[in-house]
Structures are given as C-alpha cells and as structure tokens.
Design a protein around this motif. Structure first.
Motif, short mmCIF file in Angstrom:
data_model
loop_
_atom_site.label_atom_id
_atom_site.label_comp_id
_atom_site.label_asym_id
_atom_site.label_seq_id
_atom_site.Cartn_x
_atom_site.Cartn_y
_atom_site.Cartn_z
N GLY A 96 1.45 14.02 -13.25
CA GLY A 96 1.46 12.95 -14.24
C GLY A 96 0.12 12.27 -14.34
N LYS A 97 0.11 11.20 -15.11
CA LYS A 97 -1.14 10.47 -15.34
C LYS A 97 -0.82 9.00 -15.52
CE LYS A 97 -5.23 10.29 -18.32
NZ LYS A 97 -5.91 10.86 -19.51
N ALA A 98 -1.30 8.18 -14.63
CA ALA A 98 -1.06 6.75 -14.69
C ALA A 98 -2.35 6.03 -15.05
CB ALA A 98 -0.51 6.23 -13.35
N GLU A 99 -2.21 5.03 -15.89
CA GLU A 99 -3.38 4.29 -16.34
C GLU A 99 -3.71 3.11 -15.43
OE1 GLU A 99 -2.66 3.13 -20.32
OE2 GLU A 99 -2.73 5.18 -21.13
N ARG A 100 -2.85 2.80 -14.48
CA ARG A 100 -3.13 1.72 -13.54
C ARG A 100 -2.88 2.21 -12.11
NH1 ARG A 100 1.68 0.04 -16.17
NH2 ARG A 100 3.49 -0.22 -14.79
N ALA A 101 -3.19 1.35 -11.16
CA ALA A 101 -3.09 1.74 -9.76
C ALA A 101 -1.65 2.11 -9.41
CB ALA A 101 -3.58 0.59 -8.88
N VAL A 102 -1.54 3.10 -8.56
CA VAL A 102 -0.23 3.61 -8.18
C VAL A 102 0.17 3.02 -6.84
CG1 VAL A 102 1.09 5.69 -7.63
CG2 VAL A 102 -0.61 5.74 -9.46
N GLY A 103 1.38 2.50 -6.78
CA GLY A 103 1.96 2.06 -5.51
C GLY A 103 2.90 3.14 -4.99
N TRP A 104 2.65 3.61 -3.79
CA TRP A 104 3.41 4.73 -3.25
C TRP A 104 4.70 4.31 -2.56
CZ3 TRP A 104 2.25 9.61 -4.45
CH2 TRP A 104 0.95 9.89 -4.92
N SER A 105 4.96 3.03 -2.45
CA SER A 105 6.15 2.59 -1.72
C SER A 105 7.46 3.11 -2.31
CB SER A 105 6.17 1.05 -1.64
OG SER A 105 6.14 0.49 -2.94
N ALA A 164 -4.99 12.76 0.93
CA ALA A 164 -4.01 11.89 0.28
C ALA A 164 -4.03 10.51 0.94
CB ALA A 164 -2.62 12.51 0.38
N PRO A 165 -3.74 9.44 0.19
CA PRO A 165 -3.81 8.09 0.77
C PRO A 165 -2.78 7.89 1.88
CG PRO A 165 -2.82 8.03 -1.41
CD PRO A 165 -3.36 9.42 -1.23
N ALA A 166 -3.11 7.03 2.81
CA ALA A 166 -2.21 6.75 3.92
C ALA A 166 -0.91 6.13 3.45
CB ALA A 166 -2.91 5.83 4.92
N ALA A 167 -0.93 5.43 2.29
CA ALA A 167 0.29 4.81 1.78
C ALA A 167 1.34 5.85 1.44
CB ALA A 167 -0.03 3.97 0.54
N LEU A 168 0.92 7.06 1.09
CA LEU A 168 1.88 8.13 0.82
C LEU A 168 2.67 8.48 2.09
CD1 LEU A 168 1.26 11.27 -1.33
CD2 LEU A 168 2.38 11.50 0.87
N GLY A 169 1.97 8.60 3.20
CA GLY A 169 2.65 8.88 4.45
C GLY A 169 3.54 7.72 4.89
N ASP A 170 3.09 6.48 4.63
CA ASP A 170 3.91 5.33 4.99
C ASP A 170 5.23 5.32 4.22
OD1 ASP A 170 1.89 4.54 6.68
OD2 ASP A 170 0.98 3.15 5.24
N ALA A 171 5.21 5.77 2.96
CA ALA A 171 6.43 5.78 2.14
C ALA A 171 7.45 6.78 2.65
CB ALA A 171 6.08 6.08 0.68
N LEU A 172 7.00 7.80 3.41
CA LEU A 172 7.90 8.83 3.92
C LEU A 172 8.28 8.60 5.37
CD1 LEU A 172 6.16 11.99 2.43
CD2 LEU A 172 8.07 10.71 1.47
N ARG A 173 7.75 7.59 5.98
CA ARG A 173 7.97 7.39 7.41
C ARG A 173 9.45 7.15 7.70
NH1 ARG A 173 3.29 4.10 9.74
NH2 ARG A 173 2.35 6.04 8.99
#
Length: 255
Positions: free
Chosen positions: A97-106, A130-139
C-alpha cells in the motif's frame, strides 16, 4: 544453529503466523513461497502480507498495485476488503500500500487477528531494517521467524534484525524451490501434495454467525375466568330474543 525446516515444523502443528526476512527481496519471496507451499499442497489458504516498501511483492507476483497494509493501519480499512488473488489457487496477497502520513504499527496485531480465521497460514514478509515498532506490535503472539539467506551473510544482518524486531529468525533451506516465481511454486506444491485427488481451496467467506436457538419459555396454564350465573342467564335471554325476532321477520317476508 537451528536444523533444516522439516515437514513437521512447516505443517499444521506450527503457528499460523510466520515472519520471514532476508538480505534480498527475491530471497524473501522465495522463502515466503516455500512456507506457503506446505499448506497449499493440502488445499488450505495462505495470505502473504507485504510489510516493507522495498519488497514490492505485487510486482514480483504480477499483481495490481493498490491499497494494502498501510491503508489498513492508517485508515482502519478492513483487511479482507483489500486482499487480492496472488496467482495460485489458495494463495492471496495483501500489498504494502501507500500511506501519505506516518504509519503507526500498533494496530498490526489486531489487523492480522481479523483474517486469522480465514487462512491456515499468514506470512508476514519484512526487510531486516524494518522499524522496531513492527516487532513490538507482534510481541506476545505465537509465531515462527525465518531467515531467507545463506549462512555466509547471515551473521551481522540477522543479528541486527533479531535485536531490532525481537524475533528469533531461523535459517530456512530452500533447495526445493529454485526460483521466486509462481511456476516454481506450482511445481513445489505438486511435489508436496499427498496422494489422491487435488484438493480445492475453499473460497474466502465471512464468518458465519450462528443464531442462538430460542430458549423455550415456561408453559403457561390456561386462564379460567370466573363465571357469573346472572350474566350467563342474561346472555341466553338476549340470544333467545334475537332468534325469535329473526323468525318473525322471515315469516313476514313470506306473507
């Protein structure tokens, strides 16, 4: 070092969520297809989720570039509404996809939970940076991590990805899948398919809502009204008078 992934590790007993990464996009797709082949061979559905902008799995699979994971995270769009057929029976793709603003991975974990009942395996393809927030969302979720790379180049890059995402990645041997293509996937599925007729993957449908059975209420006893004898006699008298009047009218009409 973890031994070569066996049929048992990639079978139905393994968790439904698998995270795959590697030093090259082609290797990541190749590993993702290897993971998918084991469930496709028994007629189950598999969803590939492109979680990195540089992987571009839709181009490698010849699919459309349209809304995908980022729109689900940013605009809270339903995942099933953006999933598309990936070119092989039972295989589906959620583009990046394509987002025009910052992505929150939570919301990532919650979004994956939406489609978990519809697929036997969900393969989340990410890049090592990949950002650390991606891993935090899967923890805290049951999942398997796989490294799509050779033994020589896995040391620093793999250690960095493991430290950043908090996921233990194990090397995945892919000698049976020589190319990251749908043609190679079809051959791999045929090699893994059990004897007998080829299974047909069931279509994606919404969860069936089972209506609860009506709970029988208490049996009501018939209501008996009190009877007044004077009222009964009066009703009988009125009925007799109407019958007499009706007979008199019929007699006058005959005359």
């Amino acid at each position: 070092m973890r031994p070569r992934a066996s049929e048992l590790e990639l079978g139905a007993a393994s968790p439904s969520l698998h995270v795959v990464t590697g030093p090259k996009p082609a290797a990541v797709l190749r590993a993702a297809l290897e993971l998918a082949a084991h469930r496709l061979a028994v007629g189950e559905r598999v969803l590939l989720v492109d979680a990195s902008p540089r992987l571009r799995l839709h181009e490698r699979l010849g699919r459309d570039a349209r809304w995908g994971l980022l729109e689900c995270l940013v605009a809270d769009m339903p995942v099933l509404g953006l999933v598309q057929y990936a070119g092989h029976p039972g295989l589906y793709l959620l583009p990046h996809g394509k987002a025009e603003r910052a992505v929150g991975w939570s919301p990532l974990g919650r979004k994956l939970d939406e489609v978990l009942p519809h697929f036997a395996r969900i393969i989340l393809a990410v890049e090592p940076l990949a950002p650390a927030a991606l891993g935090d969302a899967l923890r805290g979720r049951a999942m398997e991590g796989w490294w799509a790379g050779d033994e020589r180049g896995r040391d620093r890059t793999l250690e960095s990805a493991t430290a950043r995402l908090g996921i233990a990645f194990s090397p995945l041997q892919m000698e049976s899948l020589l190319d990251a293509s749908l043609e190679a996937l079809a051959e791999r599925v045929l090699g893994l398919r059990p004897p007998g007729p080829a299974p047909e993957p069931a279509p994606i449908t919404a969860a069936v809502l089972v209506e609860p059975r009506p709970v029988p209420g208490p049996v009501l006893e018939p209501i008996v009204l009190d009877c007044d004898l004077q009222v009964r006699q009066r009703l009988r008298f009125l009925a007799w008078m109407r019958r007499v009047q009706s007979e008199e009218r019929r007699a006058e009409v005959r005359v």
